[in-house]
Structures are given as C-alpha cells and as structure tokens.
Design an enzyme around this catalytic site. Sequence first.
Site, PDB file in Angstrom:
ATOM      1  N   ASN A   1      31.798  44.652  30.996  1.00 46.90           N
ATOM      2  CA  ASN A   1      31.526  46.062  31.281  1.00 46.90           C
ATOM      3  C   ASN A   1      32.367  46.908  30.333  1.00 46.90           C
ATOM      4  OD1 ASN A   1      33.757  44.968  33.239  1.00 46.90           O
ATOM      5  ND2 ASN A   1      34.179  47.148  32.935  1.00 46.90           N
TER       6      ASN A   1
ATOM      7  N   HIS B   1      33.256  32.033  41.544  1.00 48.53           N
ATOM      8  CA  HIS B   1      34.121  30.907  41.182  1.00 48.53           C
ATOM      9  C   HIS B   1      33.853  29.766  42.158  1.00 48.53           C
ATOM     10  CE1 HIS B   1      36.825  32.737  38.135  1.00 48.53           C
ATOM     11  NE2 HIS B   1      36.413  33.840  38.715  1.00 48.53           N
TER      12      HIS B   1
ATOM     13  N   HIS C   1      32.043  44.050  40.585  1.00 47.46           N
ATOM     14  CA  HIS C   1      32.113  42.609  40.314  1.00 47.46           C
ATOM     15  C   HIS C   1      30.717  41.993  40.089  1.00 47.46           C
ATOM     16  CE1 HIS C   1      34.009  38.735  40.087  1.00 47.46           C
ATOM     17  NE2 HIS C   1      33.390  38.268  41.154  1.00 47.46           N
TER      18      HIS C   1
ATOM     19  N   SER D   1      34.773  34.260  35.584  1.00 49.35           N
ATOM     20  CA  SER D   1      33.820  34.843  36.528  1.00 49.35           C
ATOM     21  C   SER D   1      32.418  34.871  35.936  1.00 49.35           C
ATOM     22  CB  SER D   1      34.223  36.284  36.870  1.00 49.35           C
ATOM     23  OG  SER D   1      35.293  36.297  37.768  1.00 49.35           O
TER      24      SER D   1
ATOM     25  N   ALA E   1      35.956  36.864  32.149  1.00 46.30           N
ATOM     26  CA  ALA E   1      35.163  38.090  32.065  1.00 46.30           C
ATOM     27  C   ALA E   1      36.170  39.227  31.994  1.00 46.30           C
ATOM     28  CB  ALA E   1      34.288  38.231  33.297  1.00 46.30           C
TER      29      ALA E   1
ATOM     30  N   TYR F   1      45.879  37.829  42.587  1.00 47.56           N
ATOM     31  CA  TYR F   1      45.488  38.691  43.713  1.00 47.56           C
ATOM     32  C   TYR F   1      44.932  37.914  44.899  1.00 47.56           C
ATOM     33  CZ  TYR F   1      40.786  38.263  41.688  1.00 47.56           C
ATOM     34  OH  TYR F   1      39.603  37.764  41.192  1.00 47.56           O
ATOM     35  N   GLU F   2      44.647  36.623  44.694  1.00 46.83           N
ATOM     36  CA  GLU F   2      44.185  35.811  45.826  1.00 46.83           C
ATOM     37  C   GLU F   2      45.347  35.468  46.765  1.00 46.83           C
ATOM     38  OE1 GLU F   2      41.042  32.738  44.788  1.00 46.83           O
ATOM     39  OE2 GLU F   2      41.657  33.337  42.770  1.00 46.83           O
TER      40      GLU F   2
ATOM     41  N   HIS G   1      43.563  33.290  40.875  1.00 44.73           N
ATOM     42  CA  HIS G   1      44.089  34.578  40.421  1.00 44.73           C
ATOM     43  C   HIS G   1      45.260  34.980  41.315  1.00 44.73           C
ATOM     44  CE1 HIS G   1      39.726  34.415  39.592  1.00 44.73           C
ATOM     45  NE2 HIS G   1      39.980  35.121  38.502  1.00 44.73           N
TER      46      HIS G   1
ATOM     47  N   MET H   1      42.201  40.020  34.840  1.00 46.10           N
ATOM     48  CA  MET H   1      43.196  39.652  35.867  1.00 46.10           C
ATOM     49  C   MET H   1      43.457  38.153  35.864  1.00 46.10           C
ATOM     50  SD  MET H   1      41.267  41.817  38.832  1.00 46.10           S
ATOM     51  CE  MET H   1      40.444  43.366  38.414  1.00 46.10           C
ATOM     52  N   SER H   2      43.311  37.520  34.700  1.00 45.84           N
ATOM     53  CA  SER H   2      43.507  36.062  34.686  1.00 45.84           C
ATOM     54  C   SER H   2      44.026  35.588  33.332  1.00 45.84           C
ATOM     55  CB  SER H   2      42.171  35.362  34.998  1.00 45.84           C
ATOM     56  OG  SER H   2      41.285  35.500  33.890  1.00 45.84           O
TER      57      SER H   2
HETATM   58  C1  R1P Z   1      36.729  41.073  38.374  1.00 45.51           C
HETATM   59  O1  R1P Z   1      35.359  41.300  38.335  1.00 45.51           O
HETATM   60  C2  R1P Z   1      37.075  39.611  38.208  1.00 45.51           C
HETATM   61  O2  R1P Z   1      36.482  39.114  36.987  1.00 45.51           O
HETATM   62  C3  R1P Z   1      37.467  38.580  36.139  1.00 45.51           C
HETATM   63  C4  R1P Z   1      38.732  39.321  36.557  1.00 45.51           C
HETATM   64  O3  R1P Z   1      39.911  38.656  36.156  1.00 45.51           O
HETATM   65  C5  R1P Z   1      38.582  39.416  38.043  1.00 45.51           C
HETATM   66  O4  R1P Z   1      38.992  38.230  38.681  1.00 45.51           O
HETATM   67  O5  R1P Z   1      37.524  37.207  36.456  1.00 45.51           O
HETATM   68  P1  R1P Z   1      38.011  36.041  35.471  1.00 45.51           P
HETATM   69  O6  R1P Z   1      39.173  36.578  34.713  1.00 45.51           O
HETATM   70  O7  R1P Z   1      38.372  34.907  36.360  1.00 45.51           O
HETATM   71  O8  R1P Z   1      36.853  35.701  34.552  1.00 45.51           O
END
Ligand code: R1P
Length: 283
Positions: free
Chosen positions: A245, A66, A259, A35, A118, A90-91, A88, A221-222
């Site tokens: 953060n 993304h 986000h 992200s 992130a 959650y999508e 992800h 979350m990834s």
């Molecule tokens: C939350 O702000 C998003 O940022 C991160 C988290 O996993 C969530 O999708 O994204 P990436 O892990 O894709 O960088």
Amino acid sequence: ANNSNFYTYELLQSIAEWLKKRVDIRPTVGIICGSGLGSLADTLTERNTFPYEVIPHFPKSTVHGHEGQLVFGKLKGVPVVCMQGRFHYYEGYPLWKCSMPIRVMKLIGVNQLIVTNAAGGLHSDYQPGDIMIMKDHVNLMGFAGNNPLQGVNEERFGPRFIAMNRAYDKELRDHAKKISKDLGIESFVREGVYAVLGGPNFETIAELRLLKTCGVDAVGMSTVHEVLTAHHAGMRIFAFSLISNKCVTDYDDDYEVNHAEVIDTGKMREPILKELVTRMVLK
Ligand code: R1P
C-alpha cells in the site's frame, strides 16, 4: 526481566533434533513468508508440514494471512524449509521468542535465509505491487532498547557485538536485480531501506513524515528481528518487501490502509514472487 535464555542452546538443539527425526531432507536454505505471501510455500514438492502447535516449545501464529506452520520440501529439487507464517512483536511475544525459529533453522543446517514481508511504501515513487529489495534497515525498536539479541550472548551462535553494514548480502541483491531483468520486471523492482515499528497500529502521518526525512523507503512490523538473529548466526541474507500500500502522509487524504489490502497485494503478485524466490534458491 529478560528471559531470552529460556531457549538455551540445548533446548533449541532438542527442537532441531525433533524435526530432523521426522524429515529426511537437510535444507541449507530457509524462507520466511510475509503477510499474504504464504503461498510461496505451496510450490514445494515432497512436502513435510509441521503446524507450529505440534513442534515442542514453538510459539503460535495469531495473525490472519500467516498460516502458522513449518514446511519442509523441495523447490525445483533444492531442499528448503519455509516458515509459512512468522511471529511479530505485537502478538505479545518478546523479540527473542519471535526469532527463535531462525536459530532452530541454523541448527538444522540452514545457512542462507530469504526473508519476505509486506510493507507500506513511503518513497514517493513506490506503488502497491512494487518489490523492494532490502539493502538496509532502521531498527526503531532497537533505538528504544528492544533487540532479539539481548541477554547473555550464546557464543555458539555468534559473537556479542556484530557489524551490520554487510547484513544484506550484496551479491544476493545483485543477483536478484539480474533475475528481475531476466524476468522483465525491473520496472517495479526497487532497492531501499525498511524501517520496523512495533505495531499493531499502522503509522501516524507525523511518524511517516519523520521516517521519510530520515531516508526510509518502506515501513513494516517484522523482518528486522529475524535478520539480526540470522546475521548473528552467520547466515547469508536476502530480504525483500512487497509494497502492499502507499503510506498516507497528507492530512487531506482520507484513504485508510487496512490489512485486507495488504494480503490482496500479496495474492496479486504471487506468481512473480514465487518465480523470483525460486530463482534465488536455484542460484
Ligand atoms: C500489517 O498489515 C501486517 O503486514 C505486515 C506487517 O508487518 C504487519 O504484520 O506483515 P509481515 O511483515 O509479516 O509481512
């Protein structure tokens, strides 16, 4: 029901062939942009870009920050392929679908993967903007029985059971630390443990306190589903989190993570991350 066999070896091969017909270069390095980190792919020269919706059988990217495209090109002369946008859980996609691009990359010839994300900084010393080299992960979704490698094992990618203690390649981690010294950024480069949650909500205070007690340094979350799929396929992996953060673990703290802040931190660190990734690729 588990439908992971939708992406049979042959179907994945046909996707890889579709791409190979349209690109001249044969990258051995793959990069996944987290992200706010999509601009890593903008550095490439001789670019060849494929929006996910034009690639046969590819899922679509739905998250802000993304881009949703596969970018082939060269990084200082080295051929690479970038996922500018990832998938992800959650999508709404099952994990085996989220990580299918890794298998496609493997069939194109990729044997080294650089994964970026992130993440929220849980370790008390971590500040937004820090870079955390991943040395390990806690797969909370896996604890609950959700794993991209579920289903009949495809031996042509790798064995049924895989050891995880060497998943995050030590030599690559050491190399990243050396690069950080050369770049003079070692004061904000850390090494730690990432935990994955399903999202899309950010973590509760109680959840974060629990994870902190368990030795987790950053949460997101990834990444973990991609690392599992890549490690299963025998790829060398280097992964890092950009701490976007600070995690709120205090009931008196009114700060709410969002986000937009996650994406802004990525933008702020853009030049240095590009440099780090480029030097890792040139290794
Ligand atoms: C939350 O702000 C998003 O940022 C991160 C988290 O996993 C969530 O999708 O994204 P990436 O892990 O894709 O960088």
